[in-house]
Write a protein that holds these residues in place. Structure first.
Motif, PDB file in Angstrom:
ATOM      1  N   ALA A  72      64.070  91.800 112.094  1.00  0.00           N
ATOM      2  CA  ALA A  72      62.650  92.008 111.835  1.00  0.00           C
ATOM      3  C   ALA A  72      62.127  91.028 110.787  1.00  0.00           C
ATOM      4  O   ALA A  72      61.011  90.516 110.901  1.00  0.00           O
ATOM      5  CB  ALA A  72      62.398  93.450 111.400  1.00  0.00           C
ATOM      6  N   VAL A  73      62.937  90.765 109.759  1.00  0.00           N
ATOM      7  CA  VAL A  73      62.510  89.821 108.714  1.00  0.00           C
ATOM      8  C   VAL A  73      62.331  88.427 109.311  1.00  0.00           C
ATOM      9  O   VAL A  73      61.306  87.757 109.112  1.00  0.00           O
ATOM     10  CB  VAL A  73      63.528  89.796 107.555  1.00  0.00           C
ATOM     11  N   VAL A  74      63.331  87.991 110.097  1.00  0.00           N
ATOM     12  CA  VAL A  74      63.240  86.684 110.745  1.00  0.00           C
ATOM     13  C   VAL A  74      62.031  86.664 111.684  1.00  0.00           C
ATOM     14  O   VAL A  74      61.262  85.697 111.725  1.00  0.00           O
ATOM     15  CB  VAL A  74      64.536  86.376 111.529  1.00  0.00           C
ATOM     16  N   ALA A  75      61.829  87.763 112.430  1.00  0.00           N
ATOM     17  CA  ALA A  75      60.749  87.817 113.406  1.00  0.00           C
ATOM     18  C   ALA A  75      59.382  87.749 112.736  1.00  0.00           C
ATOM     19  O   ALA A  75      58.488  87.038 113.206  1.00  0.00           O
ATOM     20  CB  ALA A  75      60.850  89.105 114.226  1.00  0.00           C
ATOM     21  N   LEU A  76      59.210  88.463 111.629  1.00  0.00           N
ATOM     22  CA  LEU A  76      57.924  88.435 110.923  1.00  0.00           C
ATOM     23  C   LEU A  76      57.635  87.012 110.465  1.00  0.00           C
ATOM     24  O   LEU A  76      56.525  86.494 110.660  1.00  0.00           O
ATOM     25  CB  LEU A  76      57.951  89.400 109.729  1.00  0.00           C
ATOM     26  N   PHE A 131      65.071  90.542 117.359  1.00  0.00           N
ATOM     27  CA  PHE A 131      63.941  89.778 116.804  1.00  0.00           C
ATOM     28  C   PHE A 131      62.877  89.507 117.840  1.00  0.00           C
ATOM     29  O   PHE A 131      61.689  89.445 117.537  1.00  0.00           O
ATOM     30  CB  PHE A 131      64.430  88.469 116.157  1.00  0.00           C
ATOM     31  N   PHE A 132      63.266  89.410 119.121  1.00  0.00           N
ATOM     32  CA  PHE A 132      62.311  88.954 120.126  1.00  0.00           C
ATOM     33  C   PHE A 132      61.131  89.919 120.334  1.00  0.00           C
ATOM     34  O   PHE A 132      59.972  89.504 120.247  1.00  0.00           O
ATOM     35  CB  PHE A 132      63.029  88.668 121.449  1.00  0.00           C
ATOM     36  N   PRO A 133      61.397  91.228 120.591  1.00  0.00           N
ATOM     37  CA  PRO A 133      60.237  92.122 120.746  1.00  0.00           C
ATOM     38  C   PRO A 133      59.368  92.151 119.498  1.00  0.00           C
ATOM     39  O   PRO A 133      58.140  92.303 119.603  1.00  0.00           O
ATOM     40  CB  PRO A 133      60.863  93.499 121.019  1.00  0.00           C
ATOM     41  N   VAL A 134      59.981  91.976 118.328  1.00  0.00           N
ATOM     42  CA  VAL A 134      59.195  92.019 117.094  1.00  0.00           C
ATOM     43  C   VAL A 134      58.272  90.799 117.005  1.00  0.00           C
ATOM     44  O   VAL A 134      57.099  90.908 116.638  1.00  0.00           O
ATOM     45  CB  VAL A 134      60.120  92.110 115.856  1.00  0.00           C
ATOM     46  N   LEU A 182      60.916  99.108 119.411  1.00  0.00           N
ATOM     47  CA  LEU A 182      61.567  98.591 120.623  1.00  0.00           C
ATOM     48  C   LEU A 182      62.947  98.046 120.283  1.00  0.00           C
ATOM     49  O   LEU A 182      63.940  98.300 120.978  1.00  0.00           O
ATOM     50  CB  LEU A 182      60.733  97.472 121.248  1.00  0.00           C
ATOM     51  N   ALA A 183      63.010  97.300 119.175  1.00  0.00           N
ATOM     52  CA  ALA A 183      64.270  96.689 118.759  1.00  0.00           C
ATOM     53  C   ALA A 183      65.318  97.748 118.452  1.00  0.00           C
ATOM     54  O   ALA A 183      66.511  97.555 118.722  1.00  0.00           O
ATOM     55  CB  ALA A 183      64.037  95.797 117.538  1.00  0.00           C
ATOM     56  N   ALA A 184      64.883  98.891 117.918  1.00  0.00           N
ATOM     57  CA  ALA A 184      65.825  99.951 117.555  1.00  0.00           C
ATOM     58  C   ALA A 184      66.618 100.385 118.783  1.00  0.00           C
ATOM     59  O   ALA A 184      67.819 100.647 118.712  1.00  0.00           O
ATOM     60  CB  ALA A 184      65.065 101.131 116.953  1.00  0.00           C
TER      61      ALA A 184
END
Lengths: 254, 240
Positions: A72-76, A131-134, A182-184
């Motif tokens: 999530a951090v990378v995705a944000l 990371f992708f859905p985020v 979603l990622a969860a």
């Protein structure tokens, strides 16, 4: 009160119907119980192997939570960078989409060779899956910011950075949470692949050992049940966190 | 009313690609004057406001003004901020810290009839209250000219009538130069010192009516109705 009762009753009814159908199918000879054990056998395995399941659940849960947070951090960061630069959006978005086509078992093996049997390759694989859905949902939230709102900020004399801070960043947060939920769910599968390729603990590892010994099929399905419960729990936790952190974005379901 | 000029448009045209939205607009608005702009849909009313707010550039002509603060048709409040923090947003953008911005915005919200709702988020406010917060936010931008873009168009008839009376009083206590775009001719006559009528696209000023009546004005007043009819005639003369 009545509403709350329906919330629990509806999913429980669905589960009971599903389990009943499954039990009947196996009992009536639909398939070999060694391949698809009936629910009562899985329930017995859940009880018999509770100690094993619990200790392995803790291992997998740790990997999943850390992996989702890393993802999530990378995705944000990626979503913000892509949002702020049209050039980077065009350059990176196709790569991000393509990254999801890479078969996870393939790179799981590779990552184990690179990073060993520790936490590293698990975090990498779960992070890659989550990371992708985020990125996609966070970008969608950023793209939905009302252009009139951006204009309004300009009439207040706001620069690009201030508009970002006061308008765009808060607007991105509901998307961040949607993606994380979603990622969860996806990341639980990621953990299984990661443990499959090289681990000596975790539910995925348990599943792998059970699968190679067909007489322990109920144990494998018990591990699946625990994985499913883990996914549900994580989804519920992120939903609760979203409601608590972003109460303004929460619209109760009908 | 002072004689200084707040807005000066000279021979202004505005175009998007091949579409000419406004053509040859000459307009001088004195500081403190309230001008209403009426016209059919697509007459360039919004373009006129964007020019006045510095959000658009004219394709021809001269625009001389102190850029206006916008009060948009949809309130465009930020759903995650309280009423107080929404109103204080321009102050924060202007560099005040949160405490100072709130201290300045609080008394204004109280004067505008929002006492007790400072901490409420927009979703908990009625449509009329949200427009008041939006108005407070425009005032706190510190710009001398207010550009109101059909501020009450989304409200129901009763709330709209209340909001018009409220705006009339609010502008008496917080005097500003105002440009009010509306499709409601009666609203224009009730609130403004001057009513400009635009023609269909490309928008030109086809009537400039003075409304020299005391506030507050009543819908049933004969003079209000006379000016309303004159404005409608100017609008109708350019239909079809």
């Amino acid at each position: 009160m009545k509403r709350r009762a329906t919330y629990l009753l509806a999913p429980l009814t669905a589960v009971v119907i599903l389990l009943g159908a499954w039990e009947l199918y196996v009992d009536l000879g639909g398939t070999d119980p060694d391949v698809l054990p009936p629910p009562h056998a899985v329930a017995a395995a859940l009880y018999d192997y509770r100690g094993d399941l619990w200790s392995n659940l803790l291992v997998t849960a740790e990997e999943v939570v850390l992996g989702i947070l890393a993802g999530a951090v990378v995705a944000l960061g990626l979503a913000l960078v892509i949002h702020l630069s049209g050039w980077l959006r065009r350059a990176l978005y196709p790569l991000l989409v393509a990254s999801q086509a890479v078969p996870i078992p393939l790179i799981a093996a590779l990552l184990v060779i690179w990073l060993g049997f520790g936490l590293g390759p698990k975090l990498a694989i779960i992070g890659l899956i989550s990371f992708f859905p985020v990125v996609v949902t966070t970008l969608a939230a950023l793209d939905q910011v009302d252009p009139d709102l951006i204009k309004l900020m300009r009439t207040f004399g706001a620069g690009r950075g201030q508009t970002f801070r006061y308008v765009e960043l808060p607007s991105a947060l509901p998307g961040l949470f949607t993606g994380t939920k979603l990622a969860a769910v996806l990341s639980v599968i990621g953990a299984v692949f990661a443990e499959w390729s090289g681990a000596n603990s975790g539910l995925g590892n348990l599943f792998r050992i059970a699968d190679t010994q067909i007489q322990t099929a109920p144990e494998a399905y018990a591990a699946v049940v625990v994985l499913a419960l883990l996914a549900l729990l994580l989804f519920a936790l992120f939903s609760a966190a979203e409601r608590w952190i972003l109460p303004w974005a929460y619209h109760p379901p009908r | 009313m002072s004689d200084s000029i707040a807005i000066a448009l000279a021979g202004v045209s505005a175009a998007y690609g091949s579409t000419v939205a406004l053509e040859d607009i000459d307009l001088r608005v004195f500081a403190g004057q309230r001008v209403a702009v009426v016209g059919p849909s697509g007459a360039g009313k919004t373009t006129l406001l964007e020019l006045i707010c510095g959000l658009a550039e004219p394709s021809a002509g001269e625009v001389g003004l102190a850029p206006a603060a916008l009060m948009p048709q949809r309130d465009l409040l930020l759903p995650w901020l309280s009423a107080l923090d929404n109103a204080a947003l321009p102050l924060r953008v202007g560099g005040l810290d949160r405490a100072a911005a709130r201290a300045k915005a609080g008394p204004l919200l109280q004067r505008l009839g929002l006492e007790g709702f400072e901490r409420a988020r927009p979703a908990a406010l009625s449509g009329g209250m949200r427009q008041r917060v939006s108005f407070a936010r425009a005032l706190l931008s510190g710009r001398p000219v207010l550009a109101l873009d059909e501020p009450f168009a989304a409200l129901d008839a009763i709330t709209r009538a209340e909001s018009q009376r409220w705006l009339d009083r609010a502008l008496a206590s917080e005097p500003r130069t105002v440009v009010l775009v509306t499709h409601d001719v009666e609203e224009a006559v009730l609130l403004a010192d001057r009513v400009l009528v635009l023609s269909p696209r490309p928008g030109r000023i086809v009537a400039d009516l003075e409304v020299a009546l005391a506030h507050p004005r009543e819908t049933g007043d004969a003079q209000v109705q006379a000016i309303r009819k004159a404005a409608l005639a100017a609008l109708g003369g350019h239909r079809g």
